[in-house]
Enzyme design. Sequence first.
Site, PDB file in Angstrom:
ATOM      1  CE1 TYR A 108      11.849  33.070   2.330  1.00  9.62           C
ATOM      2  CE2 TYR A 108      11.091  30.803   2.477  1.00  9.62           C
ATOM      3  CZ  TYR A 108      11.359  31.932   1.734  1.00  9.62           C
ATOM      4  OH  TYR A 108      11.144  31.924   0.387  1.00  9.62           O
ATOM      5  CE  LYS A 168      -0.364   0.080   5.055  1.00  6.82           C
ATOM      6  NZ  LYS A 168      -1.293  -0.005   6.216  1.00  6.82           N
TER       7      LYS A 168
END
Length: 400
Positions: free
Chosen positions: A266, A39
């Site tokens: 930042y 999966k």
Amino acid sequence: MGEIAADRWIEVDLDALTENLHSINRFLADRTRLIAVVKANAYGMGAVEVAHTLSQQGVDFFAATFVEEALEMRRGGIDNDILVFAPVRSDQAEKAVNNNLTLTIASFHDYKVLSTAAFRLRRRTRVHLKVDTGLGRFGIEEEGVLELAELVNDDDYLVLEGVYTHFAEAGAHSSRYTWKQFRRFQGVLQILDQAGIRISLRHCCNSAAALKFPEMHLDAVRIGTLLGGQYPAGDVPKPILLHNPYRFKARVAAVRDLPAGCYLGYYRTYRTRAPVRVAVVAAGFKDGLGMEAFSRPGSLLDLLKILARLVLTYLNFSRFAMKVTLRGQSYWVRGKVFMQFCMVEFPPGSNIVAGDVVEVPVKRTMAAADVSRVFLKNGQPVKIELNERRLSYTGKGGTI
């Protein structure tokens, strides 16, 4: 290895995957069937190629969560049995039946959807009943199992092949609840047996339960995490030697020499303390770097651990800071991770140039779907799954 013409990619070592499979098989009893869970794109490694590799090593049963995942495997040439865990929607049912998928029935509604599709197509379809013994996600309640099983057993086109459940906390320190679920499941199996309904595949163990409770293996176990070279989270024994088949690689986009006192990133979250060489690496949070799966803590202790980790990460404790690897050495990621870049601090004069390749700590299930997968055998690429930009590989034999 030749040159990969990309800024970032994932390498999957198929030899390591194969070794993990062999180790798991040695751990399991001969009578226990392995259901390989692929999966979420085989936990980020690439479901189709992983399934092909495992199939070549004798695995004949796979599992995925959704119909579309299973259909992708069919399109990729996987013709082995594939169990779909999630209930099938009515608009998917005929396609699922036509592609010979093994489907889950977790409610009377699921039965009607699949029975109708199989009847319309006049096609016999194998199904597994999902029993909810305490996870609460989906599954038929214990008191409704017999009625539903009899409906399926009497259906002209549905074949009741299996019945299964899923444990809520197999990796927990206390095994009390897992044993409670297992006893409930045993009770369901006894009811079916007494009613003369024979089930060929009874299964309840995921990777954690398979390791911790060999007595619960029954006819099959569902293994995903272990194949990917990781032990499941929690309190589980570790009797198997595992190899990591997954590496996220990215190129250095630029290199700069900066003095002490320069801010990086930042909001100026990091300031250099001495002269450094800074490499800008082409991997960011868009690719999965720095992304974490977060859910409600299971206990106050879990909450405290999460808070402690956040504080220590903020304080740049080396154990919790993100690092990249270059030529076997680790180097810190500094400042906030950008969307498509991160900055890495190296000592002054370090031998690093634009174009160099580093290994980046992107968790496999967080990796972006558009990152190319490069599959290796004997350390050399044997297949590349390209993203939508149609990247190329140049090696001794030319360009792919």
